[in-house]
Design an enzyme around this catalytic site. Structure first.
Site, PDB file in Angstrom:
ATOM      1  N   CYS A   1      -5.510   3.842  -3.884  1.00 19.59           N
ATOM      2  CA  CYS A   1      -5.578   2.809  -3.791  1.00 19.59           C
ATOM      3  C   CYS A   1      -7.270   1.829  -3.498  1.00 19.59           C
ATOM      4  CB  CYS A   1      -5.233   2.439  -2.438  1.00 19.59           C
ATOM      5  SG  CYS A   1      -6.296   3.693  -1.084  1.00 19.59           S
TER       6      CYS A   1
ATOM      7  N   HIS B   1       1.730   2.175   4.234  1.00 14.27           N
ATOM      8  CA  HIS B   1       0.621   3.787   4.337  1.00 14.27           C
ATOM      9  C   HIS B   1       0.402   4.071   5.693  1.00 14.27           C
ATOM     10  CE1 HIS B   1      -3.166   5.869   4.285  1.00 14.27           C
ATOM     11  NE2 HIS B   1      -3.287   4.907   3.110  1.00 14.27           N
TER      12      HIS B   1
ATOM     13  N   LYS C   1       1.402   9.406  -5.270  1.00 14.59           N
ATOM     14  CA  LYS C   1       0.444   9.206  -5.093  1.00 14.59           C
ATOM     15  C   LYS C   1      -0.696  10.370  -5.390  1.00 14.59           C
ATOM     16  CE  LYS C   1      -2.865   7.227  -1.968  1.00 14.59           C
ATOM     17  NZ  LYS C   1      -2.918   6.703  -0.516  1.00 14.59           N
TER      18      LYS C   1
ATOM     19  N   HIS D   1     -11.098  -1.956   1.185  1.00 12.88           N
ATOM     20  CA  HIS D   1     -11.795  -0.406   0.951  1.00 12.88           C
ATOM     21  C   HIS D   1     -12.534  -0.071  -1.037  1.00 12.88           C
ATOM     22  CE1 HIS D   1      -9.986   3.734   0.263  1.00 12.88           C
ATOM     23  NE2 HIS D   1     -10.862   3.545   0.765  1.00 12.88           N
TER      24      HIS D   1
ATOM     25  N   ARG E   1      -7.800  -0.612  -6.730  1.00 12.57           N
ATOM     26  CA  ARG E   1      -7.935  -2.552  -6.364  1.00 12.57           C
ATOM     27  C   ARG E   1      -9.025  -2.523  -7.235  1.00 12.57           C
ATOM     28  NH1 ARG E   1      -5.242  -3.243  -1.016  1.00 12.57           N
ATOM     29  NH2 ARG E   1      -4.398  -1.487  -1.297  1.00 12.57           N
TER      30      ARG E   1
ATOM     31  N   ASP F   1       1.001  -1.233   0.208  1.00 11.89           N
ATOM     32  CA  ASP F   1       0.414  -0.263   0.206  1.00 11.89           C
ATOM     33  C   ASP F   1       0.815   0.969   0.136  1.00 11.89           C
ATOM     34  OD1 ASP F   1      -2.224   1.699  -0.245  1.00 11.89           O
ATOM     35  OD2 ASP F   1      -3.150   0.488   2.364  1.00 11.89           O
ATOM     36  N   ASP F   2       0.594   1.782  -1.087  1.00 11.41           N
ATOM     37  CA  ASP F   2       1.769   3.044  -1.249  1.00 11.41           C
ATOM     38  C   ASP F   2       3.084   2.622  -0.948  1.00 11.41           C
ATOM     39  OD1 ASP F   2      -0.529   4.491  -1.381  1.00 11.41           O
ATOM     40  OD2 ASP F   2      -0.311   5.865   0.911  1.00 11.41           O
TER      41      ASP F   2
ATOM     42  N   LYS G   1      -6.189  -5.160   3.559  1.00  8.28           N
ATOM     43  CA  LYS G   1      -6.843  -4.183   3.391  1.00  8.28           C
ATOM     44  C   LYS G   1      -8.507  -3.697   1.563  1.00  8.28           C
ATOM     45  CE  LYS G   1      -6.276   0.638   1.464  1.00  8.28           C
ATOM     46  NZ  LYS G   1      -5.114   1.700   1.625  1.00  8.28           N
TER      47      LYS G   1
ATOM     48  N   ASP H   1       0.028  -0.769  -4.917  1.00  8.36           N
ATOM     49  CA  ASP H   1      -0.933  -0.030  -5.404  1.00  8.36           C
ATOM     50  C   ASP H   1      -1.725   1.312  -5.967  1.00  8.36           C
ATOM     51  OD1 ASP H   1      -0.554   1.062  -3.303  1.00  8.36           O
ATOM     52  OD2 ASP H   1      -2.901   1.267  -2.315  1.00  8.36           O
ATOM     53  N   ASN H   2      -0.316   2.195  -5.837  1.00  9.77           N
ATOM     54  CA  ASN H   2      -0.543   2.965  -6.289  1.00  9.77           C
ATOM     55  C   ASN H   2       1.650   4.216  -5.799  1.00  9.77           C
ATOM     56  OD1 ASN H   2      -2.690   4.433  -3.883  1.00  9.77           O
ATOM     57  ND2 ASN H   2      -0.810   4.805  -3.683  1.00  9.77           N
TER      58      ASN H   2
END
Lengths: 344, 621
Positions: B103, B258, B425, B167, B107, B65-66, B165, B364-365
């Site tokens: 994110c 993240h 991001k 989301h 996803r 994540d990130d 996660k 994810d990004n």
């Protein structure tokens, strides 16, 4: 959305200079105090003023501190002001400090002289009568040097300070008192001791959790020994004392960024007195418990109060101590930063 | 039994058809397979897999994540990531893998295989513009126009597990258990504390909601730390499900790294003082390593430091240390995640499943350069501020990384993480949408290879997984029509038969928060809000200028025109609605002013302080 460097954090970081020492100075009847051996950046100056109110009642032949012999059924009240200046240094690449302590005030004694050895009575006092005596003036000034042996290397730069996260630390502390305080050889009570004395201590600290304001906790233990030269003119006689062994302990915890509390313990034993080579009175064995509350008013100014009382050890002595202390600390860079922030 | 045999035949034919027609386009492949299925009058059922459990691979889909593009050692980073680096040696790394700028949007594509504007995340659910609310594709959750890869795999004989996660929706029919995951331990929202205090970033949902096996959790177990717990759960799910011999699809959606940057106490100082030299030096070192590794071409333009970031040598050493602390925590989170991934690999080796598991690792990004805490709590007196006061106000230098703190590492370090790219991001510049990708396992040829040719997208993962599993993406699911997959299967590429699943005519599109981009081959157009863009189309050649520094609009107007036309096609194809509002519409005002000194300005001053002794030496020369 806010980006970029928050230079204002610099200010917050400088606030960590609040890990200044708050040398309590010395009043022989009291402890050094919680967080007394916390380190500051090289060049930090600390001035402390404290007021002590000491009350003691002895029901036996007791001694209340290394300086005085206390009489049976004696009530003693002392009001003492202690001024202390400390400067943080670097010595042998270790965080160190040098402190000077000056104390003054008054002591009032009311005692019954029944069962008091005649050698302990002033010339004008008749055995078996009550006695009231007072003393006021300066006590013996002292100098204390402290150097870290383990756990805190030099704190010379801001970077050192930013990176400072102590866990287990061990210091050596040496104190020497100079016998120039008020002393009248014919008085029972005096502010000075009329003899050289000093202390060797090994302050130990263990820090829990994050070393950041609001998070800090510590367990502090300082075993030490007081050593006294003889007083060759104690009402015309020679007074000697065995070393006084002392354990001081504190469990401290930050409740907020600017407020911490501490549970305090002070235990002392030894200090057998001899007059002209003859043991007099009992050895000391006194344990005090107390607490301290400390509030940091500004980055530079701290206020502290504490209370303690003997709760174990010798049963024939009751004492209590109230302390109020103000500590002010500054560092040249910190002052200059304030100037720059305030502008012209 | 007869049905099973027919089903196996269909699956086998489908695989051969896909392999044979990989470059012919999805319509031919899909048509052939659909025809076969229709002839059989059957749909593929899960019993097939149960009948021959060892014939199909497991899948371990790992999403960080990130995480930044250049953070892993195998991508040039200095962060210690031995497990993922070994994975890269065993598998293949890709340098042109794309995700979305944020994110949940990524996803939605990751799990559906189609564009986010179709799958329900045309915008982040939290940030839908008024004119987007209620519109198809802007549900803010993974909608029912798509079937998830988990649903399809579960229905076709796979165990499906998720830890991490989600989301993509909070309601009972939106949560992982309802969207195909048999077992799950899921954080339903975008992010919050990594510890058991469970606060969420958003004040509207102050306590982060979790589910376990579809049931809401009252509270997290004591001692919870996200990365560790998600790993424990993944191993537990696989262990508890493996008795029946079915293959598994495990989705490890880590919330690391993240923000808030949180670490267990014994990891807090793992990188102590590693980043004291500041972001510029670290970024230069990364760029050099990336060139050595071939991740970045020699001579390619890296993005300049963003205009509002000072060069790190202009900062005092103490400030550098304080800024570096945040990067230390970030690096610690990355390594901790790597370490935990290693636990899963070890477990798979122990049970003999590692060699039969396709591992896909992505981010994810882009790395996070925005100050999310300030976005939430920046207004004194706001509900967000109150929420922060209650949960994450602490930010002392030495307390960062612990419970109750909220550290992010900021735009300067995000630029390091995204070296050599521009911004981070949230934006459709390369710094927001380029991700590392490592694929390893059965069907992946070319151990240790670096693939720089393929232009890949997160939407490709669904068709790739389905093809490897021998499953055809259906046109309907549970009686409802579902959107076709837009991604392209990598199976031919993984097998070494092709360099890329895309031809030079294929293109990719992005839109988020009204920023837009199209990439075709080496060319890219983007339209960004000021101050990072002009809010007009700009043209870049990514082969020569991966940092997107030189707008070639004037030099190649026809190329730009062609790409803009593709943008229009993208809008039409996916139902893109440009929002009336955007979180970045005030970016120009919200970002700091330019720093007064750049590397080359003022020209007389050097980059380092000049001690007087040295000055005298120079004067005497």
């Amino acid at each position: 959305m806010k980006s970029g460097i928050r230079l204002t954090r610099l200010w917050a970081f400088f606030a960590t200079l609040a890990i200044i020492l708050s040398y309590s100075g010395l009043a022989l009847a009291v402890d050094d105090g919680a967080r007394a051996y916390w380190k500051g950046r090289d060049g930090t100056n600390v001035v402390s003023f404290q007021y002590l109110n000491l009350n003691m009642k002895a029901s036996g032949t007791q001694q209340f501190d290394p300086s005085h012999f206390i009489y049976p059924n004696a009530d003693t009240k002392a009001n003492v002001m202690i001024a202390n200046f400390a400067r943080h240094l670097t010595l042998f690449n270790r965080a160190s400090s040098l402190a000077i302590n000056v104390a003054g005030g008054s002591v009032d004694l009311d005692a019954n002289t029944n069962n008091v050895p005649s050698g302990f009575l002033p010339p004008q006092v008749t055995p078996g009568t009550s006695l009231s005596q007072s003393a006021s003036g300066f006590a013996d000034p002292s100098v204390q040097f402290n150097v870290n042996l383990f756990g805190t290397s030099q704190l010379k730069s801001t970077v050192d300070l930013v990176n400072y996260e102590p866990t287990l630390t061990l210091d050596a502390a040496v104190l020497l008192a100079v016998p120039i305080g008020q002393y009248n050889k014919n008085d029972l009570v005096n502010m000075g001791l009329n003899r050289w004395y000093g202390r060797l201590g090994l302050p130990i600290k263990y820090h829990f959790g994050a070393f950041a304001p609001g998070y800090r906790s510590s367990f502090e233990l300082t075993p030490s020994v007081w050593i006294f030269a003889e007083n060759d003119d104690f009402m015309g006689q020679k007074l000697e004392n065995d070393p006084l062994w002392q354990i001081e302990a504190h469990l401290t915890h930050d409740f907020t960024r600017s407020f911490f509390g501490s549970l305090d313990l002070l235990y002392r034993s030894g200090f057998q007195s001899e007059i002209n080579g003859i043991n007099v009175g009992d050895k000391l064995a006194v344990g005090n418990l107390g607490f301290t509350l400390n509030y940091q008013v500004t980055d530079s100014l701290t206020m502290r109060t504490s209370y303690s009382s003997n709760v174990f050890g010798d049963s024939d002595l009751n004492s209590s101590l109230i302390r109020i202390q103000i500590v002010y600390a500054w560092h040249r860079l910190m002052e200059n930063m304030k100037k720059l922030k305030q502008g012209h | 039994m007869e049905i099973h045999i027919i089903t196996r035949i269909i699956a086998a034919v489908a695989i051969r058809a896909k392999e044979g027609f990989t470059m012919a386009g999805p319509n031919i492949r899909g048509g052939l397979v659909s025809l076969l299925i229709a002839l059989a009058g059957l749909s593929i059922t899960g019993t097939d897999a149960a009948a021959q459990p060892n014939k199909r691979p497991n899948f371990l889909l790992i999403v960080a994540d990130d995480l930044g593009y250049s953070d892993l050692g195998s991508y040039g980073g200095e962060i210690n990531t031995p497990v993922l680096d070994n994975l890269a040696q065993k598998g293949v790394r890709y340098t042109n893998f794309y995700v979305s700028p944020t994110c949940s949007v990524t996803r939605s594509m990751l799990l559906s295989g189609t564009d986010n504007h179709v799958a329900g995340l045309g915008n982040m659910g939290e940030l839908n513009a008024p004119n987007q609310v209620g519109k198809p594709g802007y549900e803010g959750v993974l909608n029912k126009r798509v079937a998830t890869v988990a649903e399809l795999l579960r229905d076709n004989g796979y165990h499906t597990y998720m830890a991490g996660k989600w989301h993509l929706g909070l309601k009972p029919d939106q949560i992982p258990h309802a969207r195909g995951f048999e077992r799950d331990f899921s954080l339903l929202v975008g992010g919050g504390s990594h510890f058991d205090d469970q606060w969420n970033v958003e004040w509207q949902i102050p306590k982060a909601p979790y589910t376990e096996d579809g049931r809401p959790l009252e509270k997290l177990p004591k001692g919870f730390y996200s990365t560790k717990h998600y790993t424990d759960k993944t191993i537990q799910f696989i262990e508890e499900g493996r008795q029946d011999g079915k293959p598994f699809f495990a989705y490890m959606a880590f919330t690391a790294p993240h923000g808030p940057l949180h670490l267990p106490d014994d990891w807090l100082r793992r990188y102590k003082n590693r980043y004291d030299e500041g972001w510029d030096g670290i970024r230069q070192q990364r760029l050099a390593r990336m060139q050595e590794l071939g991740i970045v071409d020699q001579g390619a333009n890296a993005a300049d430091r963003l205009y509002f970031l000072p060069r790190s040598t202009a900062l005092t050493p103490a400030v550098r240390v304080m800024q570096g602390r945040k990067m230390e925590l970030y690096a610690g989170m990355v390594e901790y995640m790597d370490d935990q991934i290693g636990r899963v690999f070890d477990y798979l080796k122990k049970i003999g499943e590692y060699d039969n598991t396709v591992v896909i690792f992505i981010s994810d990004n882009g790395a996070e350069g925005n100050d999310l805490r300030a976005m939430v709590a920046g207004q004194v007196g706001s509900m967000g501020f109150l929420h922060a006061m209650n949960n994450f106000a602490e930010d002392g230098h030495n307390s960062l990384g612990r419970k109750g703190t909220y550290a992010e590492y900021g735009p300067a370090w995000a630029q390091v993480s995204m070296a050599p790219f521009r911004i981070y991001k949230g934006w459709v510049s390369e710094g927001g949408i380029r991700s590392p990708l490592i694929v390893s396992g059965p069907g992946v040829q070319g151990a240790g290879k670096l693939n720089k040719e393929a232009i890949l997208h997160v939407m490709d993962i669904v068709p790739t997984v389905l093809e490897l599993a021998g499953i055809q993406h259906p046109s309907t699911y549970k009686g409802r029509e579902i959107a076709p997959v837009q991604g392209k299967s990598w199976v031919g590429m993984l097998a070494g038969r092709t360099q890329s699943p895309r031809t030079s005519d294929d293109w990719l599109g992005w839109e988020l928060f009204n920023n837009r981009a199209i990439r075709q081959g080496d060319w890219k157009i983007s339209l960004l809000y000021r101050p990072f863009g002009t809010y007009d189309w700009q043209l870049f050649n990514l082969a020569e200028d991966p940092g997107e520094q030189y707008d070639l609009s004037d030099k190649f107007p026809e190329k730009k025109k062609k790409l803009v036309a593709l943008w229009d096609e993208y809008v039409q194809m996916n139902g893109v609605i440009i929002g009336e509002r955007s979180p970045f519409e005030r970016a120009r005002k919200a970002l700091p002013d330019a720093v007064p000194e750049f590397d080359s300005y003022p020209p007389f001053r050097g980059l380092e302080a000049l001690p007087y002794k040295k000055l005298i030496e120079l004067m005497n020369q």
